[in-house]
Motif scaffolding. Structure first.
Motif, mmCIF file in Angstrom:
data_model
loop_
_atom_site.group_PDB
_atom_site.id
_atom_site.type_symbol
_atom_site.label_atom_id
_atom_site.label_comp_id
_atom_site.label_asym_id
_atom_site.label_seq_id
_atom_site.Cartn_x
_atom_site.Cartn_y
_atom_site.Cartn_z
ATOM 1 N N LEU A 1 16.484 8.006 5.163
ATOM 2 C CA LEU A 1 15.555 8.917 5.107
ATOM 3 C C LEU A 1 15.232 9.235 6.722
ATOM 4 O O LEU A 1 15.210 8.261 7.763
ATOM 5 N N LEU B 1 10.529 14.913 5.234
ATOM 6 C CA LEU B 1 11.146 15.680 4.045
ATOM 7 C C LEU B 1 9.994 16.044 3.020
ATOM 8 O O LEU B 1 8.957 15.672 3.071
ATOM 9 N N PRO B 2 10.136 17.131 2.225
ATOM 10 C CA PRO B 2 9.047 17.562 1.337
ATOM 11 C C PRO B 2 9.096 16.374 0.327
ATOM 12 O O PRO B 2 10.127 15.731 -0.200
ATOM 13 N N ASP C 1 9.392 16.510 -3.191
ATOM 14 C CA ASP C 1 10.334 16.660 -4.172
ATOM 15 C C ASP C 1 11.744 16.118 -3.724
ATOM 16 O O ASP C 1 12.405 15.631 -4.600
ATOM 17 N N GLU C 2 12.050 16.575 -2.537
ATOM 18 C CA GLU C 2 13.385 15.786 -2.053
ATOM 19 C C GLU C 2 13.311 14.335 -1.929
ATOM 20 O O GLU C 2 14.253 13.642 -2.305
ATOM 21 N N VAL C 3 12.252 13.565 -1.646
ATOM 22 C CA VAL C 3 11.899 12.470 -1.651
ATOM 23 C C VAL C 3 12.307 11.679 -3.062
ATOM 24 O O VAL C 3 13.269 10.949 -2.916
ATOM 25 N N ALA D 1 13.759 13.179 -5.351
ATOM 26 C CA ALA D 1 15.223 13.242 -5.884
ATOM 27 C C ALA D 1 16.184 12.166 -5.213
ATOM 28 O O ALA D 1 17.100 11.605 -5.988
ATOM 29 N N ARG D 2 15.770 11.905 -3.870
ATOM 30 C CA ARG D 2 16.637 11.064 -3.300
ATOM 31 C C ARG D 2 16.481 9.445 -3.896
ATOM 32 O O ARG D 2 17.327 8.788 -4.238
ATOM 33 N N THR E 1 6.089 13.651 4.730
ATOM 34 C CA THR E 1 5.250 13.080 3.336
ATOM 35 C C THR E 1 5.144 11.701 3.507
ATOM 36 O O THR E 1 6.039 11.092 4.068
ATOM 37 N N SER F 1 4.350 14.061 -8.201
ATOM 38 C CA SER F 1 4.225 13.332 -7.045
ATOM 39 C C SER F 1 4.480 11.695 -7.073
ATOM 40 O O SER F 1 4.346 10.664 -6.162
#
Length: 92
Positions: free
Chosen positions: A83, A9-10, A12-14, A16-17, A63, A39
């Protein structure tokens, strides 16, 4: 303990999760954003316990994720299970 892995995953997605998971899916020991940047995110839980996450872009859409805590190890295991991992989680 420090937990390290690589996910598909990118960054920013990590992050957010991370914020959603620890605010909504860990009812008895929730943690909320204290500090964040492009980051990293630092969460603060009940009793002042901290969880620090970093998410750095790697090669080919991966990532590298690193999380550190003294109290939330079981919750971290549950989070990493949600994830798409590119390698297993290493705990030290």
């Amino acid at each position: 303990m420090t937990h390290t892995t690589v996910v598909l995953l990118p960054p920013d997605e990590v992050l957010a999760r991370v914020k959603a998971f620890f605010a909504e899916r860990v009812p008895h020991s929730s943690a909320f954003v204290e500090k964040e940047g492009p980051s990293f995110v630092t969460l603060r839980g009940q009793g002042g316990e901290e969880i620090a996450f970093s998410a750095i872009a790697g090669e080919e859409g991966t990532t590298k994720v690193r999380a550190s805590t003294l109290f939330f190890d079981q919750a971290l295991d549950r989070f990493f299970a949600t994830l798409p991992l590119a390698e297993q989680v290493h705990v030290s």
